[in-house]
Each structure stands twice: as structure tokens, then as C-alpha cells.
Design an enzyme around this catalytic site. Structure first.
Site, mmCIF file in Angstrom:
data_model
loop_
_atom_site.group_PDB
_atom_site.id
_atom_site.type_symbol
_atom_site.label_atom_id
_atom_site.label_comp_id
_atom_site.label_asym_id
_atom_site.label_seq_id
_atom_site.Cartn_x
_atom_site.Cartn_y
_atom_site.Cartn_z
ATOM 1 N N LYS A 1 -13.485 44.241 -6.405
ATOM 2 C CA LYS A 1 -14.309 43.030 -6.563
ATOM 3 C C LYS A 1 -15.487 43.399 -7.432
ATOM 4 O O LYS A 1 -15.900 44.557 -7.470
ATOM 5 C CB LYS A 1 -14.817 42.548 -5.193
ATOM 6 N N ASP B 1 -14.067 33.971 -9.191
ATOM 7 C CA ASP B 1 -14.498 33.793 -7.794
ATOM 8 C C ASP B 1 -15.664 32.796 -7.882
ATOM 9 O O ASP B 1 -15.753 32.045 -8.872
ATOM 10 C CB ASP B 1 -14.923 35.130 -7.168
HETATM 11 P P1 NDP Z 1 -16.550 27.886 -6.648
HETATM 12 O O1 NDP Z 1 -17.735 28.450 -7.321
HETATM 13 O O2 NDP Z 1 -15.535 27.139 -7.456
HETATM 14 O O3 NDP Z 1 -16.992 26.910 -5.458
HETATM 15 C C1 NDP Z 1 -17.797 27.343 -4.418
HETATM 16 C C2 NDP Z 1 -18.173 26.143 -3.560
HETATM 17 O O4 NDP Z 1 -18.837 26.614 -2.402
HETATM 18 C C3 NDP Z 1 -19.109 25.191 -4.267
HETATM 19 O O5 NDP Z 1 -18.872 23.873 -3.854
HETATM 20 C C4 NDP Z 1 -20.485 25.679 -3.801
HETATM 21 O O6 NDP Z 1 -21.481 24.657 -3.785
HETATM 22 C C5 NDP Z 1 -20.184 26.121 -2.382
HETATM 23 N N1 NDP Z 1 -21.086 27.210 -2.004
HETATM 24 C C6 NDP Z 1 -21.225 28.408 -2.623
HETATM 25 N N2 NDP Z 1 -22.178 29.143 -2.012
HETATM 26 C C7 NDP Z 1 -22.639 28.387 -0.997
HETATM 27 C C8 NDP Z 1 -23.623 28.592 -0.007
HETATM 28 N N3 NDP Z 1 -24.324 29.729 0.044
HETATM 29 N N4 NDP Z 1 -23.830 27.599 0.901
HETATM 30 C C9 NDP Z 1 -23.125 26.436 0.843
HETATM 31 N N5 NDP Z 1 -22.172 26.190 -0.081
HETATM 32 C C10 NDP Z 1 -21.938 27.151 -0.989
HETATM 33 O O7 NDP Z 1 -15.864 29.117 -5.875
HETATM 34 P P2 NDP Z 1 -14.390 29.219 -5.284
HETATM 35 O O8 NDP Z 1 -13.932 27.896 -4.806
HETATM 36 O O9 NDP Z 1 -13.574 29.976 -6.251
HETATM 37 O O10 NDP Z 1 -14.637 30.194 -4.041
HETATM 38 C C11 NDP Z 1 -14.927 29.724 -2.731
HETATM 39 C C12 NDP Z 1 -14.602 30.797 -1.710
HETATM 40 O O11 NDP Z 1 -13.211 31.117 -1.790
HETATM 41 C C13 NDP Z 1 -15.328 32.130 -1.874
HETATM 42 O O12 NDP Z 1 -15.531 32.699 -0.600
HETATM 43 C C14 NDP Z 1 -14.324 32.982 -2.650
HETATM 44 O O13 NDP Z 1 -14.538 34.358 -2.456
HETATM 45 C C15 NDP Z 1 -13.033 32.510 -1.987
HETATM 46 N N6 NDP Z 1 -11.799 32.737 -2.729
HETATM 47 C C16 NDP Z 1 -11.649 32.286 -4.004
HETATM 48 C C17 NDP Z 1 -10.453 32.470 -4.673
HETATM 49 C C18 NDP Z 1 -10.208 31.936 -6.023
HETATM 50 O O14 NDP Z 1 -9.078 32.103 -6.522
HETATM 51 N N7 NDP Z 1 -11.145 31.287 -6.675
HETATM 52 C C19 NDP Z 1 -9.346 33.218 -4.049
HETATM 53 C C20 NDP Z 1 -9.585 33.580 -2.667
HETATM 54 C C21 NDP Z 1 -10.770 33.352 -2.068
HETATM 55 P P3 NDP Z 1 -22.074 24.040 -5.160
HETATM 56 O O15 NDP Z 1 -20.990 23.105 -5.642
HETATM 57 O O16 NDP Z 1 -23.316 23.363 -4.756
HETATM 58 O O17 NDP Z 1 -22.271 25.213 -6.064
HETATM 59 O O1 2IT Z 2 -10.937 36.546 -3.331
HETATM 60 C C1 2IT Z 2 -9.940 36.461 -4.087
HETATM 61 O O2 2IT Z 2 -8.799 36.723 -3.678
HETATM 62 C C2 2IT Z 2 -10.143 35.985 -5.461
HETATM 63 N N1 2IT Z 2 -11.263 35.631 -5.811
HETATM 64 C C3 2IT Z 2 -8.997 35.982 -6.417
HETATM 65 C C4 2IT Z 2 -8.739 37.355 -6.951
HETATM 66 C C5 2IT Z 2 -7.737 37.433 -8.073
HETATM 67 O O3 2IT Z 2 -7.635 38.546 -8.619
HETATM 68 O O4 2IT Z 2 -7.064 36.454 -8.402
#
Ligand code: NDP
Ligand code: 2IT
Length: 445
Positions: free
Chosen positions: A126, A166
């Protein structure tokens, strides 16, 4: 001498002072894995878990860039290359103000187990920076991403370490970083996933994490003869994971009654519609708008400063960030009759809250199982890049469903206790075993 949880954790905390999120992630795994290790003295003798809790290496670097007013700016960049026992390092990059070493070590550690569960050959990593892309112009984000990659490029590669997105890193950021990587290395390789479809990206990657969390929920419900259809869902977040989880839930006939962002949540008692969800996706992806703006536009209810777990629901999908659901929230969900929690985010449930879900015998899927769909399709993007081919949407979606089914199967195999599946136990032990066996085979490395 048998490995003992409290003694093990005391040593880990002493060696990694102040890294709260990292301690929490290790404790959750250690609690499930240590009893398993004690039944398999070969792991204990080879200090496998001690070695697995120490990252292979951490790279920390300065990222200097210039803003639109001509001011110099400095941020801190990181890459935690956690473990490559079963494949090249693989995992996302996070750009957020809150990013620090503890958060990236917890995420890298979780990624090792998650990637192992996918059944694909990927190690765990990461990275990211304490940079907030919100409110920055495209030109500023580009300059930051190029500067970030100017250092990171020497540490990554298609067979070495393959980053992805992420929080705060979506298609725009990945494109800038991949472009700079290609320029510096003078190679077009699959050294990034989540790329645009025009330059080696995979179908369904964007949707994969959210869809995967719902496919996993479907598998859990099937163990009790139930389906997603007709159930109500509360989702936190409104970014990549949350919105595509919502889309799939709605497609399968569930009613999505809430989404949230950093400022609060929206309540949609009759269920979100496709039109409204499309508006939110476009607004969050391209305009950095807020749900408050959305609520004003559509006349729906916005609850400022609150988390959505106070709403009654059948299913909860925490899809925003770590520790966003605490023990009071867990109690409210349990009291309101919520049956299922599928973690789209990484470690969104605080330690005490996850224990409560386990004790209440909820269908509770930890992130390393439920959100593994995203990195799984990243793995398939790597395969397609290596073959210089691209598969259809239908083919990738079919493989995603099959992978989520296999992850569920592993949880059942390793997590069944008295006829009930403990998904936290199953995911941790199954994820551990594959990496541990590889490390054992390598000798003392
Ligand atoms: P994004 O940046 O696309 O979206 C994050 C969302 O969460 C936004 O709506 C944001 O609010 C909200 N958010 C972020 N931080 C906070 C906080 N401190 N308090 C309240 N709301 C918050 O990120 P992702 O959707 O990609 O990621 C979301 C989660 O999923 C993370 O934990 C990430 O590690 C996990 N994840 C992501 C993957 C991926 O492929 N993208 C894969 C596996 C896990 P706002 O809109 O106001 O910014
Ligand atoms: O937390 C996760 O699994 C991710 N943000 C996606 C990682 C990836 O390499 O697609």
C-alpha cells in the site's frame, strides 16, 4: 513455547510505537491466527507470524510540487512493500490528509491476506501521500502525481510492484501517474491497474469492489436461504466503492436508503433511484460536490455531521474509511434488526464493534474478504496486460462472481464453528495459510 496473544501484541506495540491502526489490524488477525499457529508448530518454529508482521520494506520520500499561484509545496510520499511471498507487491495508493505510516502499514498488512484470498498470485502493498486532491485544479493534481511518480517509478514494475487507486486516487490520478511512469521507464507495461480502458484498463475494474461486496453479501445470505431482493441497505461513503455497491444492490432489487460523505448522510426512505445515483456518481467523480448539494438539488433529506448507522436497515455496507462504525453504532444496528454487515472499506468497523457483531452471530464479512473484488479485477487486469488482450464486460463480471464465491467458500472451510460461519476467523486463517506455506518453503528469508 506456544505463541500467546497478549505477549505477541506487547512486542509488536513496543517495536511500532504509536501506530494505532497498525496495532488494531494485527490484533484482529492475531486473535484468529494464533490458535491456528499453535496447532501447527511448524509455523511457530519458523517465526512465520513474527515475520509476516514486519513489512519487507518501506519507502518514504519527499514530493515537491508547485501550485497554480506559483507557491512551492511539499508532501510526504510512501510505499509499504509488505510481503511478496505469493506474487508481486500489489495494492492501492491513497491520497488523503490523514495518510501516515500507521495507516499505510495497516492497509499493506490487510492487503497481504486479502490478496491471498483472491486465489490470484499477488503479494501485498500500500502507498500514498498526505496530499488532498480535493479543491486542487487538474493541473495541480497532474504536477503532484508526476512528482510523486518521479520517485516511486524506481521502486515498482509489472513483476515487482503494481499500484492502483484507493481513497482520493481515481481514474484521473492513475492516468497521470501511469503516464509519467511510462515516460520515465520508456516501457508500456501493466505496472498500474485501474487504468483507463483506452490504455490497458480492464472492464468492470471501476465497479469491482462495490459489486464484489454485494456478491459476497449474496453468498452469505444464501447460507441462510435468503436473498438480497427486497432488503433495505444503508451504505456509508459515496465514492468508488459505495456508489457501485449501491448500483448492484439496486439492480438486485434491494432498497438503498442512505449514502454518506465527510459532512453527513442523505436519507432516501423510498430508496435511491438510478437517476439519482447516476447524478451522485458523476458529481463525486468529476466535480467533487457534496451530498448536501445533491440533497438541495433533489429536495431530499441531508443529516449533517452524522453517520448513517442510526437508520433501521436489513444490511449495512460501510464503504468509506477505517473505524467509521463504533460500538454504539454496532449496538444501534443490532437493536434495529440489521442482519448483515459487508465491509466495502478496509477496517471500517472498530475492534469492539466487530466483536459485538461476532457475538450477535451476524453475517459479518471483514473487508479482506468482502472488498477483495477490486484487487481481484486488478489481478485480471494484470493478466490481460501480460497477454496483450482484453476481455469483455460479461467475461470479467463472470470471473468476479466466481472469485467472490471462492473467497466465501474458503471462509466457510476455515471459519465454521458449531455449524455457524465466523467470516473473520475464516478469512484470516485462509489468507494466512497460503502466505505462510510459501514462506515456510523459502527457508529463512
Ligand atoms: P473514494 O475516495 O472514491 O471515496 C471515499 C468515500 O468515503 C467518499 O465519499 C468520502 O467522502 C468518504 N470518506 C473518506 N474519508 C472519510 C472520513 N474520514 N469520514 C467520513 N467519510 C469519509 O475511495 P474508495 O471508494 O475507493 O475507498 C473507500 C474505502 O474502500 C477505503 O477504505 C478503501 O481503502 C476501500 N477499498 C477501496 C478499493 C478500491 O478499489 N477503490 C478496494 C478495496 C477497498 P467525500 O465524498 O466527502 O470525500
Ligand atoms: O484496498 C484495496 O484492495 C484497493 N484499494 C485496491 C488495490 C488494487 O491493487 O486494486
Amino acid at each position: 513455547m506456544a505463541l500467546e496473544l497478549d505477549r505477541f501484541m506487547a512486542g509488536l506495540v513496543r517495536r511500532n510505537p504509536g501506530e494505532r491502526e497498525f496495532h488494531q489490524a494485527v490484533r484482529e488477525v492475531a486473535e484468529k491466527v494464533i490458535p491456528f499457529i499453535n496447532q501447527h508448530p511448524e509455523y511457530e518454529k519458523a517465526l512465520i507470524f513474527e515475520r509476516m508482521t514486519e513489512p519487507d520494506r518501506v519507502v518514504i520520500f519527499r514530493v515537491s510540487w508547485e501550485d497554480d499561484e506559483g507557491n512551492f509545496r511539499v508532501n510526504r510520499g510512501y510505499r509499504v512493500q509488505y510481503n511478496n511471498a505469493i506474487g508481486p507487491y500489489k495494492g492501492g495508493l491513497r491520497f488523503d490528509k490523514s495518510v501516515n505510516l500507521s495507516i499505510l502499514k495497516f492497509l499493506g498488512f490487510e492487503q497481504v491476506f486479502k490478496n491471498s484470498l483472491t486465489t490470484l498470485p499477488m503479494g501485498g502493498a500500500k502507498g500514498g501521500a498526505d496530499f488532498n486532491p480535493k479543491g486542487k485544479s487538474d493541473a495541480e493534481v497532474m504536477r503532484f502525481c508526476h512528482s510523486f511518480m518521479t520517485e516511486l517509478y524506481r521502486h515498482i514494475g509489472a513483476d515487482v510492484d503494481v499500484p492502483a487507486g484507493d481513497i482520493g486516487v481515481g481514474t484521473r490520478e492513475v492516468s497521470y501517474m501511469f503516464g509519467q511512469y511510462k515516460r520515465l521507464s520508456n516501457k508500456f507495461t501493466g505496472t498500474f491497474t485501474g487504468k483507463g480502458l483506452a490504455f490497458g484498463g480492464s472492464q468492470i475494474r471501476k465497479e469491482a469492489t462495490g459489486y464484489g461486496a454485494v456478491y459476497f453479501a449474496r453468498e452469505m445470505l444464501a447460507t441462510c436461504g435468503e436473498t438480497v431482493e427486497g432488503k433495505s441497505a444503508v451504505i456509508s461513503g459515496s465514492g468508488n466503492v459505495a456508489t457501485y455497491a449501491a448500483q448492484k444492490l439496486m439492480e438486485m432489487g434491494a432498497k438503498v436508503v442512505a449514502l454518506s460523505d465527510r459532512r453527513g448522510f442523505i436519507h432516501e426512505p423510498d430508496g435511491l433511484t438510478n437517476e439519482r445515483l447516476a447524478y451522485i456518481i458523476e458529481m463525486k467523480e468529476n466535480h467533487h460536490g457534496t451530498l448536501e448539494d445533491y440533497a438541495r438539488e433533489f429536495g431530499s433529506t441531508f443529516c449533517p455531521g452524522k453517520r448513517p448507522w442510526i437508520l433501521p436497515c436489513d444490511m449495512a455496507f460501510p464503504c468509506a474509511t477505517q473505524n467509521e462504525l463504533d460500538k454504539e453504532d454496532a449496538q444501534t444496528l443490532i437493536n434495529n434488526g440489521c442482519k448483515l454487515v459487508s465491509e466495502g472499506a478496509n477496517m471500517p468497523t472498530a475492534y469492539a464493534a466487530s466483536t459485538m457483531f461476532e457475538e450477535a452471530h451476524m453475517l459479518f464479512a471483514p473487508g479482506k474478504a468482502a472488498n477483495a473484488g477490486g484487487v481481484s479485477i486488478s489481478g485480471l487486469e494484470m493478466s490481460q496486460n501480460s497477454m496483450r488482450m482484453s476481455w469483455s464486460r460479461e467475461e470479467v463480471d463472470r470471473q468476479l462472481q466466481e472469485i467472490m464465491r471462492r473467497i466465501h467458500e474458503q471462509c466457510v472451510e476455515y471459519g465454521t464453528v458449531n455449524g455457524r460461519v465466523n467470516y473473520v476467523k475464516g478469512a484470516n486463517i485462509a489468507g494466512f495459510k497460503k502466505v505462510a506455506d510459501a514462506m515456510l518453503a523459502f527457508g529463512i528469508v
